[in-house]
Scaffold this active site. Structure first.
Site, mmCIF file in Angstrom:
data_model
loop_
_atom_site.group_PDB
_atom_site.id
_atom_site.type_symbol
_atom_site.label_atom_id
_atom_site.label_comp_id
_atom_site.label_asym_id
_atom_site.label_seq_id
_atom_site.Cartn_x
_atom_site.Cartn_y
_atom_site.Cartn_z
ATOM 1 N N TYR A 217 26.417 -55.537 65.504
ATOM 2 C CA TYR A 217 25.559 -54.861 64.514
ATOM 3 C C TYR A 217 24.829 -53.727 65.215
ATOM 4 C CZ TYR A 217 21.774 -54.159 61.090
ATOM 5 O OH TYR A 217 20.893 -53.634 60.187
ATOM 6 N N ASP B 113 24.501 -50.335 73.163
ATOM 7 C CA ASP B 113 23.418 -50.587 72.207
ATOM 8 C C ASP B 113 22.602 -51.760 72.743
ATOM 9 O OD1 ASP B 113 21.697 -51.139 70.181
ATOM 10 O OD2 ASP B 113 23.212 -51.401 68.622
ATOM 11 N N LYS C 241 13.348 -52.917 69.317
ATOM 12 C CA LYS C 241 12.781 -54.267 69.475
ATOM 13 C C LYS C 241 11.711 -54.356 70.582
ATOM 14 C CE LYS C 241 16.246 -56.448 66.710
ATOM 15 N NZ LYS C 241 17.603 -55.956 66.512
HETATM 16 C C1 LIG Z 1 18.238 -54.947 65.554
HETATM 17 C C2 LIG Z 1 19.368 -54.159 66.030
HETATM 18 C C3 LIG Z 1 19.613 -52.845 65.574
HETATM 19 C C4 LIG Z 1 18.823 -52.234 64.440
HETATM 20 O O1 LIG Z 1 17.486 -52.061 64.758
HETATM 21 P P1 LIG Z 1 16.426 -51.877 63.549
HETATM 22 O O2 LIG Z 1 15.144 -51.628 64.282
HETATM 23 O O3 LIG Z 1 16.454 -53.139 62.768
HETATM 24 O O4 LIG Z 1 16.854 -50.693 62.768
HETATM 25 C C5 LIG Z 1 20.617 -52.119 66.174
HETATM 26 N N1 LIG Z 1 21.369 -52.637 67.152
HETATM 27 C C6 LIG Z 1 21.179 -53.896 67.614
HETATM 28 C C7 LIG Z 1 22.017 -54.411 68.728
HETATM 29 C C8 LIG Z 1 20.184 -54.698 67.055
HETATM 30 O O5 LIG Z 1 20.039 -55.950 67.486
#
Ligand SMILES: *Cc1c(COP(=O)(O)O)cnc(C)c1O
Length: 428
Positions: free
Chosen positions: A143, A238, A266
């Protein structure tokens, strides 16, 4: 008796689609009423009915110091008193850029924004601008936020709802996104052989936390790095979830692989909205106002959010911070595995740093296909509700990772294992 939780959820559904502002919060996967919270402190949460929980979601990762850490709260209050926003540069942003560069040296230049979604979306645009290519590769079950081109076989809420794609995404946008199987080195080599020179970037969660927890095979990551280098494809890690979560330097330090670009979110905001993307200077120089790739944000680098993040990043640099977090998380995993074994329930678990995965399967899965096939969702759902009754707050889906914070005590871990013993006994 109707609880305040139930009343709030019923009313919320009248005004907010599904009663929630992000789908997985709705408990659709596990059933029942989502918990509405009113307070958190350290490892604990209290809901609107006054029930206490030990929190293993930690706002999906950011609260690595636990809730309402006094130094973070004080930093936020101090920053707020100097105005909430300027829409102009501040020294705090420079401090943040310096700190990111120190902790994650592959990020030679960095730009701040307000979410992980923005970070990945902008990183991909930058990679396309840099290479002049359109195609991107992602991996099934990973994701990367909810921008159009990335909602192709994304994990998390989408796995849970069994929707491989989102409505509202034009096929023409999704057509540029190639989705491959995680940890499948052969498939990766084949695609690069066919069209390596047309691929702008590969985006990957270096440890996946959005189809439960999936650990990468070293050889897979090393091959990926080598293929991207060979074909001039930008490798984007990511690390929105793994950054400052699996190790101080992120997954790239743990596996000793240097991506061309990295996205963060995060933990970097300590609970307030901060995202960041960065990487090689020659790539980042493509961004406006120096280059032709446009990217912007009214609240990007917001002083209050950056203050919360900076204070969090200062505190996690304490000596032994990650050794302790890793050991504490491992202790929880070992205890859960042992408890399941005692009553003969099929269960496995693993952790990387302060991130963990629980699976109702014989072994820990290593791809989307494996977890979809092997993880006993009915068992997870029963386990989840039994734990919730005992005051243990886990992610409300069999396809979410869990998080331990520095505030989780030995007592919290022991209590959690005892609660799990009861939950497993019901499944035996
Ligand atoms: C949470 C997450 C996102 C999205 O971040 P948001 O702050 O919710 O937009 C993107 N990539 C990874 C790996 C994530 O865990």
């Amino acid at each position: 008796m109707t609880t305040t939780n139930q009343t709030l959820f019923e009313k919320s559904q009248q005004l907010i689609p599904g009663g929630v502002n992000s789908p997985v919060r709705a408990f659709r996967s596990v059933g029942g009423t989502p918990v509405f919270f009113k307070k958190g402190l350290g490892s604990k949460l209290w809901d609107v009915d006054g029930k206490e929980y030990i929190d293993y979601i930690n706002s999906w990762g950011p609260m690595i110091l636990g809730h309402a850490h006094p130094e973070v709260v004080a930093a936020v209050q101090a920053a707020a008193a100097n105005s909430l926003s300027f829409g102009a540069p501040t020294g705090l942003e420079l401090e943040m850029a310096e700190l990111i560069n120190k902790l994650v040296p592959s990020m030679e230049q960095v730009r701040l924004n307000s979410s992980g979604t923005e970070a990945t979306m902008s990183a991909i645009r930058t990679a396309r601008g840099f290479t002049g290519r359109d195609k991107i590769i992602k991996f099934e079950g990973c994701y990367h936020g909810h921008s159009d081109g990335l909602l192709v076989k994304a994990g998390s809420g989408l796995l849970t709802f069994g929707e491989p794609d989102s409505g509202g995404v034009p096929a023409s946008v999704a057509a540029h996104t190639l989705t491959l199987e995680y940890n499948n080195t052969q498939q990766l080599e084949e695609i690069f052989r066919q069209m390596g020179d047309e691929i702008a970037c590969v985006i990957i969660e270096p440890v996946v936390g959005n189809m439960n927890l999936i650990v990468p095979h070293m050889e897979f990551l090393q091959t990926l790095r080598a293929l991207c280098t060979k074909h001039g494809t930008v490798l984007i890690f990511d690390e929105v979830m793994t950054g400052f979560r699996v190790a101080l330097g992120g997954a790239q330090s743990l596996y000793n692989i240097q991506p061309d670009m990295t996205t963060l979110g995060k933990v970097i905001g300590g609970g307030l909205p901060v995202g960041a993307f960065g990487g090689r200077k020659d790539i980042m120089q493509c961004l406006a106002p120096v280059g032709k790739v446009y990217q912007a944000g009214t609240l990007s680098g917001n002083p209050v959010a950056v203050s919360a993040g900076l204070t969090t990043l200062k505190l996690i640099q304490a000596a032994g911070f990650y050794d302790k977090l890793t050991a504490q998380t491992k202790k929880l995993m070992d205890g859960l595995v042992e408890a399941a074994k005692q009553v003969g329930v099929t269960f496995s678990a693993q952790s990387v740093g302060g991130m963990f995965g629980l699976y109702f399967s014989q072994t820990c899965p290593s791809s989307y296909a494996e977890i979809m096939r092997d993880n006993n969702k009915a068992h997870f759902n029963q386990f989840f509700h039994s734990m919730l009754d005992s005051g243990i707050y886990l992610g409300p889906s069999a396809f979410e990772a869990g998080f331990v914070s520095a505030a989780h005590t030995d007592g919290d871990i022991a209590y959690t294992i005892e609660a799990a013993r009861k939950a497993f006994a019901m499944l035996a």
